[in-house]
Write a protein that holds these residues in place. Structure first.
Motif, PDB file in Angstrom:
ATOM      1  N   THR A 171       0.859  -1.178   0.000  1.00 33.73           N
ATOM      2  CA  THR A 171       0.000   0.000   0.000  1.00 33.73           C
ATOM      3  C   THR A 171       0.896   1.229   0.000  1.00 33.73           C
ATOM      4  O   THR A 171       2.104   1.127   0.213  1.00 33.73           O
ATOM      5  CB  THR A 171      -0.906   0.049   1.248  1.00 33.73           C
ATOM      6  OG1 THR A 171      -0.062   0.094   2.408  1.00 33.73           O
ATOM      7  CG2 THR A 171      -1.822  -1.152   1.328  1.00 33.73           C
ATOM      8  N   SER A 181      -3.636   4.589 -12.093  1.00 34.49           N
ATOM      9  CA  SER A 181      -3.364   3.266 -11.543  1.00 34.49           C
ATOM     10  C   SER A 181      -1.866   2.966 -11.589  1.00 34.49           C
ATOM     11  O   SER A 181      -1.128   3.563 -12.364  1.00 34.49           O
ATOM     12  CB  SER A 181      -4.133   2.186 -12.314  1.00 34.49           C
ATOM     13  OG  SER A 181      -3.712   2.155 -13.658  1.00 34.49           O
ATOM     14  N   GLY A 236      -3.049  -1.577  -8.846  1.00 37.22           N
ATOM     15  CA  GLY A 236      -3.771  -0.859  -7.821  1.00 37.22           C
ATOM     16  C   GLY A 236      -4.325   0.433  -8.374  1.00 37.22           C
ATOM     17  O   GLY A 236      -3.644   1.139  -9.117  1.00 37.22           O
ATOM     18  N   TYR A 244      -3.271   3.971  -2.515  1.00 40.30           N
ATOM     19  CA  TYR A 244      -3.529   2.778  -3.323  1.00 40.30           C
ATOM     20  C   TYR A 244      -3.285   1.528  -2.496  1.00 40.30           C
ATOM     21  O   TYR A 244      -2.607   1.560  -1.469  1.00 40.30           O
ATOM     22  CB  TYR A 244      -2.636   2.758  -4.573  1.00 40.30           C
ATOM     23  CG  TYR A 244      -1.192   2.414  -4.280  1.00 40.30           C
ATOM     24  CD1 TYR A 244      -0.742   1.102  -4.370  1.00 40.30           C
ATOM     25  CD2 TYR A 244      -0.284   3.386  -3.879  1.00 40.30           C
ATOM     26  CE1 TYR A 244       0.583   0.773  -4.077  1.00 40.30           C
ATOM     27  CE2 TYR A 244       1.024   3.073  -3.590  1.00 40.30           C
ATOM     28  CZ  TYR A 244       1.455   1.764  -3.685  1.00 40.30           C
ATOM     29  OH  TYR A 244       2.748   1.438  -3.381  1.00 40.30           O
ATOM     30  N   THR A 292      -2.849  -2.950  -3.548  1.00 42.25           N
ATOM     31  CA  THR A 292      -2.572  -3.766  -4.725  1.00 42.25           C
ATOM     32  C   THR A 292      -3.187  -5.153  -4.642  1.00 42.25           C
ATOM     33  O   THR A 292      -3.464  -5.668  -3.563  1.00 42.25           O
ATOM     34  CB  THR A 292      -1.057  -3.931  -4.916  1.00 42.25           C
ATOM     35  OG1 THR A 292      -0.515  -4.468  -3.716  1.00 42.25           O
ATOM     36  CG2 THR A 292      -0.394  -2.617  -5.245  1.00 42.25           C
ATOM     37  N   ARG A 311      -7.023  -7.345  -3.123  1.00 40.41           N
ATOM     38  CA  ARG A 311      -6.134  -6.832  -2.078  1.00 40.41           C
ATOM     39  C   ARG A 311      -5.087  -7.838  -1.594  1.00 40.41           C
ATOM     40  O   ARG A 311      -4.619  -7.728  -0.464  1.00 40.41           O
ATOM     41  CB  ARG A 311      -6.959  -6.361  -0.879  1.00 40.41           C
ATOM     42  CG  ARG A 311      -7.765  -5.128  -1.154  1.00 40.41           C
ATOM     43  CD  ARG A 311      -8.488  -4.705   0.109  1.00 40.41           C
ATOM     44  NE  ARG A 311      -9.276  -3.528  -0.129  1.00 40.41           N
ATOM     45  CZ  ARG A 311      -9.042  -2.352   0.436  1.00 40.41           C
ATOM     46  NH1 ARG A 311      -8.055  -2.204   1.265  1.00 40.41           N
ATOM     47  NH2 ARG A 311      -9.815  -1.334   0.169  1.00 40.41           N
TER      48      ARG A 311
END
Length: 145
Positions: free
Chosen positions: A35, A49, A65, A73, A75, A81
């Motif tokens: 993240t 993205s 993501g 974001y 991923t 996730r």
């Protein structure tokens, strides 16, 4: 008369079930949570993205993501996730599609530009470690050849 399975039959069934579950859940490539925040000139990027393409696994599946309006974001590789495959990954950015807001498209004219067009990731390779990774991504203008 009701027939019950023998203890040996139950034991064989239990071992086969455990083996099947272990091969399905733990036998594939390992992912790690990734993240972070995406910025340009110190401000959050609010759309677009990211893609993380594994470089250390020959058959590595890319993770992607979507960037939120807050510039954050998360991923996913196999689901939304689950993260990125562990190892070195190349990172790239894609700006959001442009909404021409009903304007007539003029063929041969340059396409409309969005606020994030022409930006690329400053650090293009990252190391994904097992566990949880926070990787903040800075965007910079692409250099022209």
């Amino acid at each position: 008369m009701t027939a019950f399975p023998s203890p040996l039959g139950l034991g064989i069934l239990a071992v086969a079930t455990c083996s099947l579950l272990a091969s399905c859940s733990g036998g594939g490539p390992q992912t790690a949570t990734v993240t972070g925040k995406v910025t340009y000139n110190g401000r959050p990027v609010t759309a677009g993205s990211l893609t993380f393409l594994p470089k250390t696994q020959a058959t590595g599946r890319p993770a992607s993501g979507v960037i939120s309006e807050a510039g954050e974001y998360f991923t996913g590789t196999f689901n939304e996730r689950d993260g990125v495959l562990i190892g070195v990954a190349a990172v790239s950015y894609a700006p959001p599609p442009i909404d021409n807001k009903g304007e007539k498209i003029v063929y041969g004219a340059p396409p409309p530009q969005g606020p994030y067009d022409g930006l690329v990731v400053k650090v293009r390779e990252v190391e994904i470690a097992p566990g949880s990774n926070v990787i903040d991504v800075e965007l910079i203008p692409a250099t022209k050849p």
